[in-house]
Design a protein around this motif. Sequence first.
Motif, mmCIF file in Angstrom:
data_model
loop_
_atom_site.group_PDB
_atom_site.id
_atom_site.type_symbol
_atom_site.label_atom_id
_atom_site.label_comp_id
_atom_site.label_asym_id
_atom_site.label_seq_id
_atom_site.Cartn_x
_atom_site.Cartn_y
_atom_site.Cartn_z
ATOM 1 N N VAL A 97 -8.090 -70.260 -51.912
ATOM 2 C CA VAL A 97 -7.943 -69.680 -53.251
ATOM 3 C C VAL A 97 -8.941 -70.367 -54.180
ATOM 4 O O VAL A 97 -9.007 -71.607 -54.239
ATOM 5 N N LEU A 98 -9.736 -69.544 -54.912
ATOM 6 C CA LEU A 98 -10.754 -70.075 -55.808
ATOM 7 C C LEU A 98 -10.395 -69.780 -57.260
ATOM 8 O O LEU A 98 -9.945 -68.664 -57.580
ATOM 9 N N ASN A 99 -10.590 -70.746 -58.126
ATOM 10 C CA ASN A 99 -10.329 -70.600 -59.556
ATOM 11 C C ASN A 99 -11.650 -70.530 -60.320
ATOM 12 O O ASN A 99 -12.543 -71.367 -60.107
ATOM 13 N N PHE A 100 -11.741 -69.531 -61.237
ATOM 14 C CA PHE A 100 -12.951 -69.352 -62.036
ATOM 15 C C PHE A 100 -12.591 -69.247 -63.513
ATOM 16 O O PHE A 100 -11.502 -68.805 -63.877
ATOM 17 N N SER A 101 -13.546 -69.632 -64.340
ATOM 18 C CA SER A 101 -13.428 -69.463 -65.790
ATOM 19 C C SER A 101 -14.841 -69.373 -66.354
ATOM 20 O O SER A 101 -15.830 -69.479 -65.606
ATOM 21 N N SER A 102 -14.942 -69.194 -67.668
ATOM 22 C CA SER A 102 -16.263 -69.111 -68.283
ATOM 23 C C SER A 102 -17.016 -70.433 -68.128
ATOM 24 O O SER A 102 -18.241 -70.450 -68.043
ATOM 25 N N GLU A 103 -16.281 -71.562 -68.102
ATOM 26 C CA GLU A 103 -16.917 -72.859 -67.920
ATOM 27 C C GLU A 103 -17.152 -73.172 -66.444
ATOM 28 O O GLU A 103 -18.128 -73.831 -66.080
ATOM 29 N N ASN A 104 -16.266 -72.692 -65.584
ATOM 30 C CA ASN A 104 -16.376 -72.932 -64.147
ATOM 31 C C ASN A 104 -16.720 -71.608 -63.462
ATOM 32 O O ASN A 104 -15.882 -70.957 -62.852
ATOM 33 N N SER A 105 -18.000 -71.225 -63.592
ATOM 34 C CA SER A 105 -18.405 -69.881 -63.156
ATOM 35 C C SER A 105 -18.999 -69.847 -61.758
ATOM 36 O O SER A 105 -19.351 -68.768 -61.268
ATOM 37 N N SER A 106 -19.137 -71.000 -61.129
ATOM 38 C CA SER A 106 -19.732 -71.025 -59.791
ATOM 39 C C SER A 106 -18.941 -71.958 -58.886
ATOM 40 O O SER A 106 -18.520 -73.037 -59.306
ATOM 41 N N GLN A 107 -18.714 -71.522 -57.655
ATOM 42 C CA GLN A 107 -17.972 -72.331 -56.686
ATOM 43 C C GLN A 107 -18.785 -72.439 -55.399
ATOM 44 O O GLN A 107 -19.349 -71.452 -54.905
ATOM 45 N N LYS A 108 -18.831 -73.653 -54.870
ATOM 46 C CA LYS A 108 -19.439 -73.875 -53.559
ATOM 47 C C LYS A 108 -18.318 -74.141 -52.564
ATOM 48 O O LYS A 108 -17.565 -75.101 -52.712
ATOM 49 N N VAL A 109 -18.215 -73.269 -51.568
ATOM 50 C CA VAL A 109 -17.152 -73.383 -50.568
ATOM 51 C C VAL A 109 -17.766 -73.934 -49.280
ATOM 52 O O VAL A 109 -18.669 -73.324 -48.700
ATOM 53 N N GLN A 110 -17.291 -75.092 -48.833
ATOM 54 C CA GLN A 110 -17.784 -75.718 -47.607
ATOM 55 C C GLN A 110 -16.647 -75.870 -46.606
ATOM 56 O O GLN A 110 -15.552 -76.317 -46.961
ATOM 57 N N PHE A 111 -16.902 -75.505 -45.368
ATOM 58 C CA PHE A 111 -15.877 -75.606 -44.335
ATOM 59 C C PHE A 111 -16.552 -75.583 -42.973
ATOM 60 O O PHE A 111 -17.766 -75.318 -42.855
ATOM 61 N N ASN A 112 -15.790 -75.868 -41.943
ATOM 62 C CA ASN A 112 -16.288 -75.848 -40.563
ATOM 63 C C ASN A 112 -15.548 -74.789 -39.763
ATOM 64 O O ASN A 112 -14.340 -74.575 -39.956
ATOM 65 N N LEU A 113 -16.277 -74.121 -38.880
ATOM 66 C CA LEU A 113 -15.675 -73.158 -37.960
ATOM 67 C C LEU A 113 -15.950 -73.627 -36.531
ATOM 68 O O LEU A 113 -16.936 -74.326 -36.269
ATOM 69 N N GLU A 114 -15.094 -73.211 -35.629
ATOM 70 C CA GLU A 114 -15.236 -73.633 -34.239
ATOM 71 C C GLU A 114 -16.047 -72.623 -33.445
ATOM 72 O O GLU A 114 -15.812 -71.416 -33.521
ATOM 73 N N ALA A 115 -17.022 -73.127 -32.691
ATOM 74 C CA ALA A 115 -17.826 -72.288 -31.809
ATOM 75 C C ALA A 115 -17.153 -72.257 -30.444
ATOM 76 O O ALA A 115 -17.366 -73.138 -29.608
ATOM 77 N N ASN A 116 -16.320 -71.249 -30.212
ATOM 78 C CA ASN A 116 -15.525 -71.226 -28.979
ATOM 79 C C ASN A 116 -15.948 -70.147 -27.990
ATOM 80 O O ASN A 116 -15.311 -69.963 -26.961
ATOM 81 N N ARG A 117 -17.023 -69.391 -28.332
ATOM 82 C CA ARG A 117 -17.515 -68.367 -27.400
ATOM 83 C C ARG A 117 -19.033 -68.371 -27.384
ATOM 84 O O ARG A 117 -19.672 -68.478 -28.432
ATOM 85 N N ILE A 118 -19.610 -68.234 -26.205
ATOM 86 C CA ILE A 118 -21.065 -68.198 -26.073
ATOM 87 C C ILE A 118 -21.580 -66.839 -26.539
ATOM 88 O O ILE A 118 -20.948 -65.803 -26.332
ATOM 89 N N GLY A 119 -22.746 -66.841 -27.184
ATOM 90 C CA GLY A 119 -23.376 -65.599 -27.613
ATOM 91 C C GLY A 119 -23.458 -65.505 -29.128
ATOM 92 O O GLY A 119 -23.099 -66.433 -29.861
ATOM 93 N N ILE A 120 -23.912 -64.366 -29.609
ATOM 94 C CA ILE A 120 -24.041 -64.144 -31.047
ATOM 95 C C ILE A 120 -22.672 -63.840 -31.639
ATOM 96 O O ILE A 120 -21.984 -62.919 -31.187
ATOM 97 N N GLN A 121 -22.280 -64.594 -32.651
ATOM 98 C CA GLN A 121 -20.981 -64.429 -33.308
ATOM 99 C C GLN A 121 -21.209 -63.934 -34.737
ATOM 100 O O GLN A 121 -21.971 -64.526 -35.495
#
Length: 675
Positions: free
Chosen positions: A235-259
């Motif tokens: 869940v992301l919170n925005f306002s006129s002062e907080n107008s940009s969010q950087k979302v960082q996370f990790n995903l698991e590579a559990n299958r070979i090939g293009i995902q």
Amino acid sequence: MSSNTIFLILLAAIIAIMMAFFQYYYKNKDRSRTDIILTFLRFLSVFSLLVLLINPKIKSNVIENVQPVLNVLVDNSTSIAYAKAEEKVTSFVSEIKGNKALNEKFDINFYAFSDILKEQDTFAFIILETNIVKPLQELQALHKEIVAPTILITDGNQTQGSNYAYYKAKYPIYPVVVGDTLQYDDLKITQVNVNSYANLNNNFPVEIFVNYDGSENVKQNFTVSQNGKVVFRKVLNFSSENSSQKVQFNLEANRIGIQNYTCTISPLNNEKNTVNNSKNFSLEVVNEQAKILVLSAVNHPDIGMISRSISSNKQHKVVVENNLNKNIQYKDYQLIILYQPNSKFKKIFEDIETVKANIFVVTGAATQWNFLNSAQPFFTKKYVSKIESYVSIFNEDYDEFINEDIQFADLTPLKGYFGEIKFKVPHKTILFQRISNFETKNPLLATFSLDDRRGAILLGSDIWKWRMQKHVEDNSFKQFDNFFNKLVQYLSSTRKYDRLEIEYAPFYYANQNVLIKAQYFDATYVFDNEGSLVLTATNKATKETTKIPFTLMGNHYEVLFKDLKPGDYSFSVQTEDKSSIKYGSFLILPFDIEQQLSTANTKDLKLLATSSGGDFTHIDKSEKLFNKLTNDNRYKIIQKSKEKIQSLIDWEWLLALTLLSLSLEWFIRKYYGKI
């Protein structure tokens, strides 16, 4: 006409009179009227011939009025059509054509631009990408010596190139804004950063930027899904002062090939444009990683560049080692990069030859060539103790792997010892050397092979400047890193060639051209430029199938699909005799990038106008702009004086007169028996 020319004409007349007099009057006691005519004809023919040789000319000064040039650049992309502004733009262009004051003051040129610049005055608004900086640069290069202000008709939204707001223009630019200039509340995903590759069963990082245009405080759901299944939620919170969010996370590579993945920010209740609330991204999951060792006895910026460039591809792991006395297990590495070898590398070369490792040698001003010539069995160089600067020239016939010219000829010259290299093993040149303005056939970058080993040599240092220069030009390292990693991938590969290799992107936007490249090798693994390849693409949902043959393009084959419908496609590439076949798949997304930009970018257009000394105008206020241009004293008609040299004679008529007089003289003499 000069006094010297007048003197020569008078001298020619005197010579002609003397020759005619000598022929028909000197010691001629039986003069007649016929002799007078013959004398005149002889004088005329000799004088005409001499005047032909003198070729008298006159010089005159011609005053020429030179109008300043007015360039009219029209955005020909689909964003104009989405804004329903086609008629306004066409009407505005017609007003320029019909404005008498503008046409009297300026020499007006019309151009359409999107991703490229074309001289034309009719527009279809069907191109899928926009680059504003590039056409401005091309026009500035085109009009270096003349005054050339520019009217830029656009919505200000660009999808390619660096930011145009602070472009340093030589002459003023007058942006004319098109489209909706009102600002609506809007949420949009502006950028997705993810590596191209990940290793199986590892986590890979994802970085996503979400922007908010609005004044209210809002709370929205952000999700990442794969094949309809949510793999990340926040869940992301925005306002006129907080107008940009950087979302960082990790995903698991559990299958070979293009995902393939889709990230989405839930829309606002009153949001007008929801197309930009989603973005797709993809990466390839691999089950192997090449280890690259970089060895150097000198400190140089090239070392850091090589490490960072190779590390941009997660299929590669880089180890940099400056301690050359360290005990290293060379068999654990798929490629060893030897930077500017000297006598300290003696044992290293011996160990490398023992394990038969692949090598990439980079030479430069610190290289000891006497040592290097004897330390390895691949090449030698006859050199002189002179450092030379080498400009690189791309070899389009190189066919060991698919490669592209990244405008090598415009890159900073590399430095190395002057001399000619000779290979003892089969080799192919990627880049040739150009010294000053002389293009040579000496390699600057070449690959070679011996049995199952592969190698390369770069005959110059300061390649770090190439990477930085491409970043300045493209605002990204991607183009250079792609080139460098293709080379490293080729050198670090220990497997034999597949006779058929393909290259393509995992997804495209709707109506975007789908480009698929291929290389085909004969039984001896030499590129076959007479191969016959066919691509068959199938829409998985509709089962609609399209077949198209490949076209030879230098060192590779390629197919270009146009106007494929959105959907999930599988394809096969096979030879005519079906001896080799490769499979792949790609997605065509149901929107194009131009559609994600719903309002005009007035902010950057105003900055461009201010920084260039021009003026910002709305398309509905044409008269205001026309009056400014007409009354601006910076744009004046310039009078230029040109010296014009014109011949006083028409040599064809004078030659005909000479031949005629000689013919008449001969005929008369023949008739009266004087021959």
